[in-house]
Each structure stands twice: as structure tokens, then as C-alpha cells.
Motif scaffolding. Sequence first.
Motif, mmCIF file in Angstrom:
data_model
loop_
_atom_site.group_PDB
_atom_site.id
_atom_site.type_symbol
_atom_site.label_atom_id
_atom_site.label_comp_id
_atom_site.label_asym_id
_atom_site.label_seq_id
_atom_site.Cartn_x
_atom_site.Cartn_y
_atom_site.Cartn_z
ATOM 1 N N GLY A 78 47.189 -84.519 0.562
ATOM 2 C CA GLY A 78 45.835 -85.029 0.383
ATOM 3 C C GLY A 78 45.777 -86.540 0.479
ATOM 4 N N TRP A 79 44.581 -87.031 0.639
ATOM 5 C CA TRP A 79 44.290 -88.463 0.603
ATOM 6 C C TRP A 79 43.229 -88.701 -0.468
ATOM 7 N N PHE A 80 43.460 -89.713 -1.266
ATOM 8 C CA PHE A 80 42.509 -90.153 -2.275
ATOM 9 C C PHE A 80 42.301 -91.652 -2.090
ATOM 10 N N ARG A 81 41.255 -92.172 -2.676
ATOM 11 C CA ARG A 81 41.028 -93.609 -2.612
ATOM 12 C C ARG A 81 40.476 -94.107 -3.942
ATOM 13 N N GLN A 82 40.696 -95.375 -4.178
ATOM 14 C CA GLN A 82 40.189 -95.989 -5.408
ATOM 15 C C GLN A 82 39.737 -97.401 -5.111
ATOM 16 N N ALA A 83 38.476 -97.644 -5.368
ATOM 17 C CA ALA A 83 37.889 -98.971 -5.210
ATOM 18 C C ALA A 83 37.935 -99.686 -6.558
ATOM 19 N N PRO A 84 37.896 -101.011 -6.549
ATOM 20 C CA PRO A 84 37.942 -101.771 -7.813
ATOM 21 C C PRO A 84 36.844 -101.343 -8.771
ATOM 22 N N GLY A 85 37.228 -101.045 -9.992
ATOM 23 C CA GLY A 85 36.257 -100.676 -11.005
ATOM 24 C C GLY A 85 35.740 -99.258 -10.922
ATOM 25 N N LYS A 86 36.299 -98.474 -9.994
ATOM 26 C CA LYS A 86 35.845 -97.090 -9.824
ATOM 27 C C LYS A 86 37.003 -96.120 -10.046
ATOM 28 N N GLU A 87 36.644 -94.861 -10.299
ATOM 29 C CA GLU A 87 37.656 -93.831 -10.462
ATOM 30 C C GLU A 87 38.233 -93.407 -9.118
ATOM 31 N N ARG A 88 39.412 -92.831 -9.180
ATOM 32 C CA ARG A 88 40.029 -92.328 -7.958
ATOM 33 C C ARG A 88 39.170 -91.201 -7.391
ATOM 34 N N GLU A 89 38.961 -91.233 -6.075
ATOM 35 C CA GLU A 89 38.052 -90.317 -5.402
ATOM 36 C C GLU A 89 38.779 -89.470 -4.376
ATOM 37 N N PHE A 90 38.486 -88.194 -4.352
ATOM 38 C CA PHE A 90 39.048 -87.296 -3.344
ATOM 39 C C PHE A 90 38.475 -87.632 -1.973
ATOM 40 N N VAL A 91 39.360 -87.718 -0.973
ATOM 41 C CA VAL A 91 38.932 -88.008 0.388
ATOM 42 C C VAL A 91 39.106 -86.788 1.289
ATOM 43 N N ALA A 92 40.335 -86.259 1.333
ATOM 44 C CA ALA A 92 40.601 -85.128 2.221
ATOM 45 C C ALA A 92 41.894 -84.446 1.795
ATOM 46 N N ALA A 93 42.032 -83.174 2.172
ATOM 47 C CA ALA A 93 43.258 -82.442 1.873
ATOM 48 C C ALA A 93 43.497 -81.379 2.931
ATOM 49 N N ILE A 94 44.759 -80.958 3.045
ATOM 50 C CA ILE A 94 45.146 -80.032 4.095
ATOM 51 C C ILE A 94 46.234 -79.101 3.578
ATOM 52 N N ASN A 95 46.239 -77.858 4.038
ATOM 53 C CA ASN A 95 47.238 -76.899 3.578
ATOM 54 C C ASN A 95 48.524 -77.019 4.392
ATOM 55 N N TRP A 96 49.466 -76.107 4.129
ATOM 56 C CA TRP A 96 50.782 -76.159 4.770
ATOM 57 C C TRP A 96 50.696 -76.342 6.283
ATOM 58 N N SER A 97 49.994 -75.426 6.915
ATOM 59 C CA SER A 97 50.017 -75.352 8.381
ATOM 60 C C SER A 97 48.980 -76.238 9.046
ATOM 61 N N GLY A 98 48.048 -76.730 8.236
ATOM 62 C CA GLY A 98 46.963 -77.518 8.818
ATOM 63 C C GLY A 98 45.757 -76.691 9.188
ATOM 64 N N SER A 99 45.789 -75.403 8.861
ATOM 65 C CA SER A 99 44.682 -74.529 9.237
ATOM 66 C C SER A 99 43.471 -74.674 8.317
ATOM 67 N N ASN A 100 43.702 -75.193 7.113
ATOM 68 C CA ASN A 100 42.611 -75.391 6.156
ATOM 69 C C ASN A 100 42.501 -76.863 5.785
ATOM 70 N N THR A 101 41.318 -77.407 5.919
ATOM 71 C CA THR A 101 41.079 -78.800 5.551
ATOM 72 C C THR A 101 39.792 -78.904 4.739
ATOM 73 N N ASP A 118 32.404 -85.395 0.287
ATOM 74 C CA ASP A 118 31.084 -85.461 0.913
ATOM 75 C C ASP A 118 30.837 -86.796 1.605
ATOM 76 N N SER A 119 31.377 -87.852 1.040
ATOM 77 C CA SER A 119 31.088 -89.189 1.582
ATOM 78 C C SER A 119 31.805 -89.463 2.908
ATOM 79 N N VAL A 120 32.784 -88.635 3.276
ATOM 80 C CA VAL A 120 33.541 -88.895 4.508
ATOM 81 C C VAL A 120 33.413 -87.777 5.536
ATOM 82 N N LYS A 121 32.730 -86.705 5.190
ATOM 83 C CA LYS A 121 32.582 -85.586 6.122
ATOM 84 C C LYS A 121 31.955 -86.041 7.432
#
Length: 127
Positions: free
Chosen positions: A35-58, A62-65
Amino acid sequence: QVQLVESGGGLVKAGGSLRLSCVASERTFSRYAMGWFRQAPGKEREFVAAINWSGSNTYYGDSVKGRFTISRDNAKNTVALQMNSLKPEDTAVYYCAGARTFNSDYVPLRSSNFESWGRGTQVTVSS
């Protein structure tokens, strides 16, 4: 745990693109959801994207879709995040994360589900 090292961050103008990469030092990388997460100054860590073993599920936050794409290459032990149409609000430290899973279809979405983390790479988007 797997060791993760991110690269590819930098400064880009709004509307531009960046590609982040994460290399894992683990021969069983193909059994890790990533997975990828991000954190901006003064904000909580935010989920960006994630992927399963084979890459078939991602999954995407909402902010990056429609703008970001996660992918992986198990032969090279790498996971990438292609970021297009970047906005100033995408400015943050981006972290790569790994989760050892036993279900090939499972994609964790919460940071607490990931046990391995990289040190992060800074992405700055100027207006």
C-alpha cells in the motif's frame, strides 16, 4: 517484516506527474499486500492506494481515484504509484507499506493492517 525503500519524490507543478517506486528486500514479496499512504504536515496519515499479491485487486482513496495508479512487479520486488494531474493538496510525505497476508485476494486498507513501512519520500506540488 520486510524492508522498504521509497524513491521518486520531488517538486512538481500542479497538473504534472510523478512516479513513486518502492523496493522490498524480501524473497516472499509476492505474499505481501502493498500500500501507499501519505501524511501532510499537521494531518493524520491518509490511505492512498493498495494492491493484493498478484495485482488483480486495487483500491484507492477517494481523493486520488482516477488520477493515481498502483502497480507491482513481483519479479523485481517493486511496487509503484503513478501520480497524474497532481494538485497542491497532494503535497505530503508518501510512505510505502507492506502487509504479510494469507489470502491472495485480500487488500488491507487501514494503516494498522500494515506491519512494514518505508521511511517515506517527499512530494511537493506547487500551484
